[in-house]
Design a protein around this motif. Structure first.
Motif, mmCIF file in Angstrom:
data_model
loop_
_atom_site.group_PDB
_atom_site.id
_atom_site.type_symbol
_atom_site.label_atom_id
_atom_site.label_comp_id
_atom_site.label_asym_id
_atom_site.label_seq_id
_atom_site.Cartn_x
_atom_site.Cartn_y
_atom_site.Cartn_z
ATOM 1 N N SER A 145 -15.004 -7.165 -9.576
ATOM 2 C CA SER A 145 -15.915 -7.834 -8.465
ATOM 3 C C SER A 145 -15.949 -9.298 -8.842
ATOM 4 C CB SER A 145 -17.304 -7.482 -9.098
ATOM 5 O OG SER A 145 -17.521 -7.827 -10.466
ATOM 6 N N VAL A 146 -15.092 -10.002 -9.458
ATOM 7 C CA VAL A 146 -15.466 -11.137 -9.758
ATOM 8 C C VAL A 146 -14.083 -12.001 -9.244
ATOM 9 C CG1 VAL A 146 -16.493 -11.069 -11.840
ATOM 10 C CG2 VAL A 146 -13.839 -11.213 -11.811
ATOM 11 N N THR A 147 -13.286 -11.469 -8.466
ATOM 12 C CA THR A 147 -12.253 -12.134 -7.682
ATOM 13 C C THR A 147 -12.841 -13.354 -6.379
ATOM 14 O OG1 THR A 147 -12.157 -10.339 -6.084
ATOM 15 C CG2 THR A 147 -10.555 -10.354 -7.934
ATOM 16 N N THR A 172 -8.839 -8.258 -12.799
ATOM 17 C CA THR A 172 -8.291 -9.634 -13.019
ATOM 18 C C THR A 172 -7.938 -9.867 -14.460
ATOM 19 O OG1 THR A 172 -10.747 -10.498 -13.171
ATOM 20 C CG2 THR A 172 -9.489 -10.964 -11.113
ATOM 21 N N SER A 173 -8.296 -9.073 -15.451
ATOM 22 C CA SER A 173 -7.842 -9.159 -16.875
ATOM 23 C C SER A 173 -6.427 -8.819 -16.875
ATOM 24 C CB SER A 173 -8.648 -8.176 -17.633
ATOM 25 O OG SER A 173 -8.396 -6.818 -17.147
ATOM 26 N N GLY A 174 -5.578 -8.163 -15.872
ATOM 27 C CA GLY A 174 -4.270 -7.898 -16.076
ATOM 28 C C GLY A 174 -4.125 -6.579 -16.083
ATOM 29 N N HIS A 175 -4.790 -5.606 -16.287
ATOM 30 C CA HIS A 175 -4.961 -4.145 -15.942
ATOM 31 C C HIS A 175 -4.478 -3.937 -14.655
ATOM 32 C CE1 HIS A 175 -6.304 -2.712 -19.591
ATOM 33 N NE2 HIS A 175 -7.272 -3.618 -19.690
ATOM 34 N N ALA A 176 -3.297 -3.525 -14.072
ATOM 35 C CA ALA A 176 -2.951 -3.450 -12.820
ATOM 36 C C ALA A 176 -2.369 -1.899 -12.712
ATOM 37 C CB ALA A 176 -1.501 -4.456 -12.400
ATOM 38 N N ALA A 177 -2.580 -1.060 -11.915
ATOM 39 C CA ALA A 177 -2.200 0.237 -11.874
ATOM 40 C C ALA A 177 -1.767 0.575 -10.253
ATOM 41 C CB ALA A 177 -3.416 1.266 -12.007
ATOM 42 N N PHE A 178 -0.348 1.040 -10.355
ATOM 43 C CA PHE A 178 0.239 1.336 -8.970
ATOM 44 C C PHE A 178 0.121 2.764 -9.008
ATOM 45 C CE2 PHE A 178 1.872 -2.880 -9.877
ATOM 46 C CZ PHE A 178 2.319 -3.683 -8.824
ATOM 47 N N ARG A 179 -0.073 3.251 -7.620
ATOM 48 C CA ARG A 179 -0.386 4.538 -7.303
ATOM 49 C C ARG A 179 1.124 5.274 -7.617
ATOM 50 N NH1 ARG A 179 -1.185 5.173 -1.460
ATOM 51 N NH2 ARG A 179 1.151 4.577 -1.408
ATOM 52 N N ALA A 237 -13.313 -15.558 -3.094
ATOM 53 C CA ALA A 237 -13.068 -15.278 -1.525
ATOM 54 C C ALA A 237 -11.803 -15.380 -0.960
ATOM 55 C CB ALA A 237 -14.065 -16.041 -1.107
ATOM 56 N N GLY A 238 -11.024 -16.562 -1.344
ATOM 57 C CA GLY A 238 -9.839 -16.623 -0.897
ATOM 58 C C GLY A 238 -8.718 -15.473 -1.112
ATOM 59 N N LEU A 239 -9.028 -14.920 -2.105
ATOM 60 C CA LEU A 239 -8.208 -13.724 -2.329
ATOM 61 C C LEU A 239 -8.161 -12.580 -1.165
ATOM 62 C CD1 LEU A 239 -5.963 -12.091 -4.107
ATOM 63 C CD2 LEU A 239 -7.965 -11.056 -5.307
ATOM 64 N N THR A 240 -9.532 -12.550 -0.933
ATOM 65 C CA THR A 240 -9.915 -11.508 0.191
ATOM 66 C C THR A 240 -9.175 -11.878 1.441
ATOM 67 O OG1 THR A 240 -11.940 -11.006 -0.638
ATOM 68 C CG2 THR A 240 -11.664 -10.250 1.655
ATOM 69 N N ASP A 241 -9.189 -13.042 1.703
ATOM 70 C CA ASP A 241 -8.444 -13.750 2.972
ATOM 71 C C ASP A 241 -7.038 -13.494 2.767
ATOM 72 O OD1 ASP A 241 -11.058 -14.800 3.856
ATOM 73 O OD2 ASP A 241 -10.701 -16.672 3.079
ATOM 74 N N PHE A 242 -6.508 -13.742 1.581
ATOM 75 C CA PHE A 242 -5.073 -13.555 1.400
ATOM 76 C C PHE A 242 -4.616 -12.078 1.630
ATOM 77 C CE2 PHE A 242 -1.286 -12.557 -1.236
ATOM 78 C CZ PHE A 242 -0.382 -13.489 -0.831
ATOM 79 N N ILE A 243 -5.252 -11.173 1.007
ATOM 80 C CA ILE A 243 -4.974 -9.567 1.004
ATOM 81 C C ILE A 243 -5.217 -9.256 2.755
ATOM 82 C CG2 ILE A 243 -5.869 -7.515 0.694
ATOM 83 C CD1 ILE A 243 -6.296 -8.429 -2.179
ATOM 84 N N GLU A 244 -6.220 -9.610 3.339
ATOM 85 C CA GLU A 244 -6.596 -9.133 4.552
ATOM 86 C C GLU A 244 -6.175 -10.125 5.747
ATOM 87 O OE1 GLU A 244 -10.993 -8.519 4.921
ATOM 88 O OE2 GLU A 244 -10.898 -7.117 3.156
ATOM 89 N N GLN A 245 -5.760 -11.221 5.575
ATOM 90 C CA GLN A 245 -5.169 -12.059 6.963
ATOM 91 C C GLN A 245 -3.790 -12.112 6.702
ATOM 92 O OE1 GLN A 245 -7.573 -15.501 7.493
ATOM 93 N NE2 GLN A 245 -9.596 -14.280 7.166
ATOM 94 N N THR A 246 -3.358 -12.703 5.535
ATOM 95 C CA THR A 246 -2.037 -12.661 5.341
ATOM 96 C C THR A 246 -1.187 -11.667 4.943
ATOM 97 O OG1 THR A 246 -2.224 -14.965 4.128
ATOM 98 C CG2 THR A 246 -0.170 -14.035 3.885
#
Length: 508
Positions: free
Chosen positions: A303-305, A351-358, A307-316
């Motif tokens: 939840s602590v990401t 954001t702690s670095g836990h990343a899980a790819f499907r 707003a610019g990350l949302t723009d990057f994921i959705e717009q870029t």
């Protein structure tokens, strides 16, 4: 025997070493044996097998209490009649992989992640993944009521060098992903990559994954396992740890620096120019990789990401950003839920670095994350680009910070929930302030005034009597105004130590 206090989210954790006062050790041999036995019974029920038909694997990180706890686990498994693979020193993700490649019905990893050297714990896996908090509660309740099995013989377990199998898997991923036309078997030739393992388990990545593929790992540091962690906390969120790998990367003139936490379920990186790829930047890189093969897919984060990350994921990137509850298991479970409902959810990342790819069983694996980043780095170099180019459109806030406020009420959960409601009531009375509609935990308060343009997330810690507050603002100087307004609201609240917020407000 009281054991429920050892529950830490989806793991078991406790004090394993205390030479001054051994009575303070709660992760005793008996506790470990009781909990291990309860997991065996839990697994037998879930798998629909007799206990004697189960195959389990056991591994551990580099902590000084690992050998004692390993012997307790193996003793209980032998006494229960379980067939056991003894994997020795191993990463947490590798232990899960034993359920996929060795047909293990379950796995036990002895680790306490990034916690201090005197702590340790148990993490359990089935072929479906890690256990839930409810599963851990069920196991601990059983363990409290059931003593260890009678045993007076020798431990029976089959030694296996599983880390070598896991390393071969990672090397194969890189060879296939880079697909070097010059040298397929040495795709990293000409690259310099340094690793900081923080004296945890992750030193294998330099010597057994990167170097055999041709990478120059000169300048890597703290690769030797040392359960006292004498150099820095093995934690990509820790400032000292990130500065350590940043310094190593720049000093070695490396193309990339990578860092892991103690048991390698989290990772981070540093680019050749010293830019840290952790937290929001790490999410952006991982999202770029995942969405390249899944156009329009959704990325689930905590939840602590920004707003610019949302723009990057959705717009870029053309994807969809879902903010969910803090806690890596919460984020992973939400991605899996959406995938089950028919959404394209290729990535869950905290954001702690836990990343899980499907594609990797939704397993939070720092080594797998770093492997995907290295593959992308190689492909970008062919185009004359860098990892920094990959996230050039990511907009960072002008100011950001996190503070942690101690709850002084013994019933901290009730008090914490009350404080969240209290803050929302205060926010409703202010102009140019609104409550976010996408708050899956705590509350997110957004400030829309011309001179502020920012937010804070006010939430209750998963484990501790603490209210973490994450601030971000797009206008320099706005953070102080947000902090002072929150402080004015909380002056009349009870059960909260405001000293960190008072000090923080005065820093701006």
């Amino acid at each position: 025997m009281k054991l429920k206090h050892l529950k830490s989210g989806t793991d078991v954790r406790g004090t394993a070493v205390n030479e001054k006062d051994p009575a303070q050790i709660d992760l005793t041999d008996e506790a470990v044996r009781r909990i291990t036995g309860a997991f065996v019974r839990f697994l037998a029920r879930k798998q629909g097998k007799a206990v004697s038909a189960l195959l389990l694997s056991v591994g551990h990180d580099s902590r000084i209490s690992a050998e004692r706890i390993r012997l307790a686990v193996l003793t209980e498994l032998t006494a229960s009649g379980v067939h056991t693979l003894d994997c020795g020193l191993c990463s947490t993700p590798a232990m899960f992989m034993t359920t996929q490649t060795e047909n293990c019905d379950g796995a036990v990893q002895i680790t306490a992640s990034h916690h201090p050297w005197d702590r340790n714990g148990l993490k359990f896996f089935t072929p479906a993944g890690g256990l839930s908090g409810a599963d851990i509660a069920e196991i601990l309740e059983d363990a409290e009521q059931t003593p260890p099995a009678d045993f007076s013989g020798e431990i029976q377990a089959t030694p296996i060098d599983y880390l070598s199998i896991y390393c071969a898997h990672l090397r194969d991923l890189i060879c296939r992903g880079v697909n070097s036309p010059e040298d397929y078997d040495h795709p990293l030739k000409g690259l310099k990559i340094v690793v900081d393992a923080g004296n945890g388990v992750g030193g294998f990545y330099a010597d057994r994954v990167l170097a055999p593929l041709g990478a120059d790992t000169t300048g890597s540091r703290f690769l030797e396992p040392d359960g006292m962690f004498p150099n820095h906390i093995p934690n990509p969120e820790n400032k000292q740890a990130m500065e350590s790998i940043r310094e190593a990367t720049l000093r070695a003139h490396a193309d990339l620096g990578v860092i892991f936490d103690t048991d390698v379920d989290r990772g981070g990186a540093v680019t050749a120019d010293g830019e840290e790829l952790n937290r929001n930047r790490l999410v952006a890189v991982a999202a770029s990789i995942a969405l390249e093969e899944n156009p329009g897919g959704c990325v689930v984060t905590d939840s602590v990401t920004w707003a610019g990350l949302t723009d990057f994921i959705e717009q870029t990137l053309g994807g969809h950003h879902i903010r969910f509850k803090r806690g890596y298991k919460n984020v992973i479970d939400e991605a899996q839920r959406r995938q089950t409902l028919g959404e394209n959810a290729p990535l869950a990342i905290e954001t702690s670095g836990h990343a899980a790819f499907r594609e990797n069983y939704y397993l939070d694996d720092g080594a797998y994350l770093v492997t995907r980043i290295i593959i992308k780095l190689c492909l970008l170099k062919r185009e004359g680009k860098t990892l920094s180019d990959l996230i050039a459109d990511l907009r960072a806030p002008a100011e950001e910070a996190e503070i942690r406020l101690q709850i002084t009420d013994p019933d901290f959960r009730t008090r914490g929930e009350h404080l969240i409601g209290f803050v929302e009531e205060k926010a409703r009375d202010e102009k140019n302030v609104r409550i976010a509609t996408d708050s899956y935990e705590g509350t997110k308060i957004i400030f829309d005034a011309e001179d502020i343009k920012g937010f804070f997330v006010f939430r209750l810690s998963v484990h501790d009597p603490v209210i973490p507050v994450n601030f971000a603002c797009d206008i320099p100087g706005g953070l102080s105004k947000i902090a002072r307004m929150l402080l004015s609201w909380l002056r009349t609240a009870e059960g909260l130590d405001l000293a960190p917020l008072e000090q923080f407000s005065g820093e701006f």
